[in-house]
Design a protein around this motif. Structure first.
Motif, PDB file in Angstrom:
ATOM      1  N   HIS A  89      35.552  43.927  35.904  1.00  0.00           N
ATOM      2  CA  HIS A  89      35.265  44.696  35.366  1.00  0.00           C
ATOM      3  C   HIS A  89      35.871  44.828  33.900  1.00  0.00           C
ATOM      4  O   HIS A  89      35.246  45.116  32.642  1.00  0.00           O
ATOM      5  N   ARG A  90      37.070  44.621  34.331  1.00  0.00           N
ATOM      6  CA  ARG A  90      38.064  44.607  33.066  1.00  0.00           C
ATOM      7  C   ARG A  90      38.554  43.371  32.984  1.00  0.00           C
ATOM      8  O   ARG A  90      39.446  42.715  32.116  1.00  0.00           O
TER       9      ARG A  90
ATOM     10  N   GLU B 247      33.696  44.974  41.695  1.00  0.00           N
ATOM     11  CA  GLU B 247      33.107  45.128  40.646  1.00  0.00           C
ATOM     12  C   GLU B 247      34.787  45.763  39.755  1.00  0.00           C
ATOM     13  O   GLU B 247      34.547  45.714  38.191  1.00  0.00           O
ATOM     14  N   LYS B 248      35.873  46.735  40.713  1.00  0.00           N
ATOM     15  CA  LYS B 248      36.696  46.936  39.654  1.00  0.00           C
ATOM     16  C   LYS B 248      37.474  46.042  38.703  1.00  0.00           C
ATOM     17  O   LYS B 248      37.591  46.485  37.943  1.00  0.00           O
TER      18      LYS B 248
ATOM     19  N   GLU C 292      33.153  46.706  46.091  1.00  0.00           N
ATOM     20  CA  GLU C 292      33.933  47.416  44.684  1.00  0.00           C
ATOM     21  C   GLU C 292      35.034  46.892  44.126  1.00  0.00           C
ATOM     22  O   GLU C 292      35.104  47.290  43.386  1.00  0.00           O
ATOM     23  N   ARG C 293      35.646  46.281  45.030  1.00  0.00           N
ATOM     24  CA  ARG C 293      37.238  45.673  44.639  1.00  0.00           C
ATOM     25  C   ARG C 293      36.369  44.708  43.454  1.00  0.00           C
ATOM     26  O   ARG C 293      37.721  44.520  42.548  1.00  0.00           O
TER      27      ARG C 293
END
Length: 392
Positions: free
Chosen positions: A83-84, A79-80, A76-77
């Motif tokens: 992604h940016r 990807e978050k 999750e970390r």
């Protein structure tokens, strides 16, 4: 110091190196057909390491995520964050400076430096929850209390992400409105780059980004407070267990704002005096890139602008590739060495490696010979680098 043999014994310089005694500089005509380049591979591997360092700065280590919530939380970390972050990477703009990942330091006289040191001491005493402080002027570092590797990646975040988002006209503060937000305070130009946008708003949110430092040792989680007045910016880092209130932010603004405004004006004035004293010299015939592995100091007159999306250089891309090739050659040996290249465009490219420092010089003197080029580089070392390169 005895001259080091130029070249690393392999790659495009190997054949030419054997033709010269060790005491002589190697010289060759650069040709793109000389085998595969390693330069770009090294650039990309450096960018990859920077990606992890930037992730770690804002999220902590992969191991910490695994301990907090297992593989699911780590994914999750990742990807978050990526992604940016990956959208900000422009590999075509990456070059030798990305390999170094250095820090540009602002040149200061001793008295002005002592003023800044005194300012930092006063602020840390007044704002007693501050653990670390960093001070920058004109996007260049002047002082930092962080460990070197932590400051290196924080500096990259500040200069390539945070500061560009808050660009404003700053000619001695003349184009920014003076404000006196707290009654009785001196007027100043200070403002938060992280944290509350409007201190007069009673509902303003005092949220600051969290960063992780000393992850190999004490593993500290901190709030990052970045405050700027004119061209001066100060970073205050406080323990993440402390939650800054709006009253604290107003107090910081009232204490730091006026003093930082005066200090920024003093730095600007002193810098202009030093610039006038040095004289307005004509455009030099050379461009250079310098990097010190010991303190991470870098300086480039080759780059007119360097951001994540743009690498605007004053030289042809082919010359930048030659610099990358020389750097790859340097990394294959531990000894000090020197390489001189005559490019097909009639430019001369010189690489020097000495005492964990590297200097790359591009000279526009097509009619010069090897001896004259060597003399020009010696003059550059004497005037710009206090003779720290001794490969004679």
């Amino acid at each position: 110091m005895a001259a080091a043999a130029a070249g690393a014994g392999s790659g495009p310089w190997a054949a030419q190196e054997k033709q010269f005694p060790p005491a002589l500089l190697s010289f060759f005509i650069y040709n793109p057909r000389f085998g595969p380049r390693e330069g770009q591979d090294k650039v990309y591997s450096s960018v990859l390491r920077q990606c992890y360092s930037m992730y770690k700065l804002f999220n902590g280590t992969f191991l910490k995520a695994m301990e907090d919530g297992g593989v699911k939380l780590l994914k999750e970390r990742l990807e978050k964050f990526f992604h940016r972050y990956l959208q900000t990477l422009h590999l075509q703009s990456c070059d030798l400076l990305d390999i170094f990942g250095g820090i540009s330091f602002f040149p200061l006289d001793k008295m002005t430096y002592l003023k800044i040191q005194s300012f930092i001491n006063r602020m840390e005493e007044s704002l007693n929850i501050v653990k670390y402080t960093a001070f920058l002027y004109n996007d260049q570092l002047i002082w930092s209390g962080l460990e070197q590797d932590d400051m290196r990646i924080l500096y990259k975040y500040l200069t390539t992400s945070l500061f560009p988002r808050h660009i404003e006209p700053e000619l001695a503060g003349r184009d920014s409105p003076i404000r006196a937000e707290m009654p009785g305070n001196l007027q100043h130009y200070g403002r938060f780059l992280t944290g509350p946008l409007n201190l007069n708003d009673p509902d303003a949110k005092c949220r600051f980004p969290k960063i992780f430092v000393n992850t190999d040792d004490t593993y500290e989680e901190l709030h990052l407070i970045v405050y700027k007045a004119m061209s001066a910016a100060v970073c205050f880092m406080i323990d993440a267990s402390v939650h800054p209130t709006l009253d604290f932010c107003r107090r910081l603004d009232s204490i730091v704002g006026p003093q930082l405004t005066v200090l920024a004006s003093d730095i600007c004035e002193q810098f202009n005096i030093n610039k006038r004293m040095s004289g307005s010299e004509k455009e030099p015939q050379f461009k250079f890139i310098y990097f010190n592995h010991m303190n991470l100091a870098e300086k480039s007159t080759v780059h007119m602008r360097k951001t994540p999306s743009v690498s605007l250089t004053s030289v042809h891309p082919d010359l930048m590739k030659i610099l990358g090739d020389i750097n790859s050659d340097f990394t294959r040996v531990d000894e000090d060495e020197e390489i001189i290249v005559k490019a097909m465009s009639d430019y001369w490219v010189v690489g020097k490696k000495s005492d964990r420092r590297e200097l790359y010089v591009i000279l526009n003197q097509k009619n010069a010979n090897l001896i004259e080029v060597n003399e020009e580089v010696k003059k550059l070392c004497a005037t710009q680098f206090n003779n720290i390169f001794f490969l004679d």
